[in-house]
Design an enzyme around this catalytic site. Sequence first.
Site, short mmCIF file in Angstrom:
data_model
loop_
_atom_site.label_atom_id
_atom_site.label_comp_id
_atom_site.label_asym_id
_atom_site.label_seq_id
_atom_site.Cartn_x
_atom_site.Cartn_y
_atom_site.Cartn_z
N GLU A 13 0.87 -1.19 0.00
CA GLU A 13 0.00 0.00 0.00
C GLU A 13 0.90 1.22 0.00
OE1 GLU A 13 -3.61 2.39 2.27
OE2 GLU A 13 -2.58 0.81 3.38
N ASP A 60 -3.32 11.76 -1.74
CA ASP A 60 -3.39 13.23 -1.71
C ASP A 60 -3.76 13.74 -3.10
OD1 ASP A 60 -2.65 13.26 0.95
OD2 ASP A 60 -0.52 13.41 0.51
N THR A 88 -10.46 2.17 5.12
CA THR A 88 -9.28 2.89 5.60
C THR A 88 -9.76 3.97 6.59
OG1 THR A 88 -9.24 4.78 4.09
CG2 THR A 88 -8.42 2.69 3.22
N1 SAM Z 1 -4.33 5.62 2.89
C1 SAM Z 1 -4.70 6.26 4.14
C2 SAM Z 1 -6.21 6.27 4.30
O1 SAM Z 1 -6.91 6.03 3.31
O2 SAM Z 1 -6.67 6.49 5.42
C3 SAM Z 1 -4.10 7.67 4.24
C4 SAM Z 1 -4.61 8.67 3.25
S1 SAM Z 1 -3.76 10.24 3.39
C5 SAM Z 1 -4.81 11.34 2.58
C6 SAM Z 1 -2.45 10.07 2.18
C7 SAM Z 1 -1.17 9.52 2.79
O3 SAM Z 1 -0.25 9.27 1.74
C8 SAM Z 1 -0.48 10.47 3.74
O4 SAM Z 1 -0.18 9.80 4.95
C9 SAM Z 1 0.78 10.92 2.99
O5 SAM Z 1 1.86 11.21 3.86
C10 SAM Z 1 1.05 9.71 2.13
N2 SAM Z 1 1.77 10.03 0.89
C11 SAM Z 1 1.45 11.00 0.00
N3 SAM Z 1 2.33 11.03 -1.03
C12 SAM Z 1 3.23 10.04 -0.78
C13 SAM Z 1 4.37 9.58 -1.46
N4 SAM Z 1 4.79 10.15 -2.59
N5 SAM Z 1 5.07 8.55 -0.92
C14 SAM Z 1 4.67 7.98 0.25
N6 SAM Z 1 3.59 8.38 0.95
C15 SAM Z 1 2.87 9.39 0.45
#
Ligand code: SAM
Length: 214
Positions: free
Chosen positions: A43, A117, A192
């Site tokens: 993931e 994001d 999630t």
């Molecule tokens: N997947 C989880 C959920 O659905 O509850 C978290 C969603 S949150 C909006 C997006 C997560 O992706 C954040 O914790 C962010 O730090 C991580 N993220 C965004 N861009 C990323 C990247 N390029 N590499 C690793 N993690 C990333």
Amino acid sequence: MRLRNISGSRERIAQSPLVVHEPEKLRGRWQRRFGNAHPLRIEIGMGKGKFIHELAARNPGVNYIGIEKYSSVLLRALEKMDELPLSNLLFIRMDAEEITEVFGEGEVDRIYLNFSDPWPKERHARRRLPSAEFLARYERILKRGGVLEFKTDNKALFDFALGELPGAGWAIRALTFDLHHDGQMKTDNVTTEYEEKFSSQGNPIYKYVINRQH
Ligand code: SAM
């Protein structure tokens, strides 16, 4: 998801045996790290790790890796492992841009993107995890026929993601604009943290399942 910087989170992550610290050294050798030949599913952007922790608990015959950019968020996933330790789940703190340096060609069986994001500004489109730039990276690490699942409540991001597919070597296997009311696709759905928050506000959840053609 960016929690306030939690003091000591980097140090705690540095000391955790559940976090792989030089993951590029295991490129092509992840099965050895897990000590079995089970398929590998990852993931990307797992946040606090509810989804991948639950999946790993349900499927002991599959290896999982949760990838997250920020220590303060990853720390929450480690806390879940204190409550319920699992031998088929590991974590990497990294930016997904480097994913092809960490996994070898065809090494991954399935990729999950959940509530990625949105990066709404056009000049940041390349940072969106379901963008064509990222799809090209996923294609390299996924096995032939390997699957990518993406879900979000953000309509603009979902439309963008669908628009990135034509010509990119992927076939749509399943698609819904309302996951929680889709009789077939909601079966076995693991929610999630973001999904619970946004669906409780009445937002529909969009999801596609695609697979690698070449
Ligand atoms: N997947 C989880 C959920 O659905 O509850 C978290 C969603 S949150 C909006 C997006 C997560 O992706 C954040 O914790 C962010 O730090 C991580 N993220 C965004 N861009 C990323 C990247 N390029 N590499 C690793 N993690 C990333």
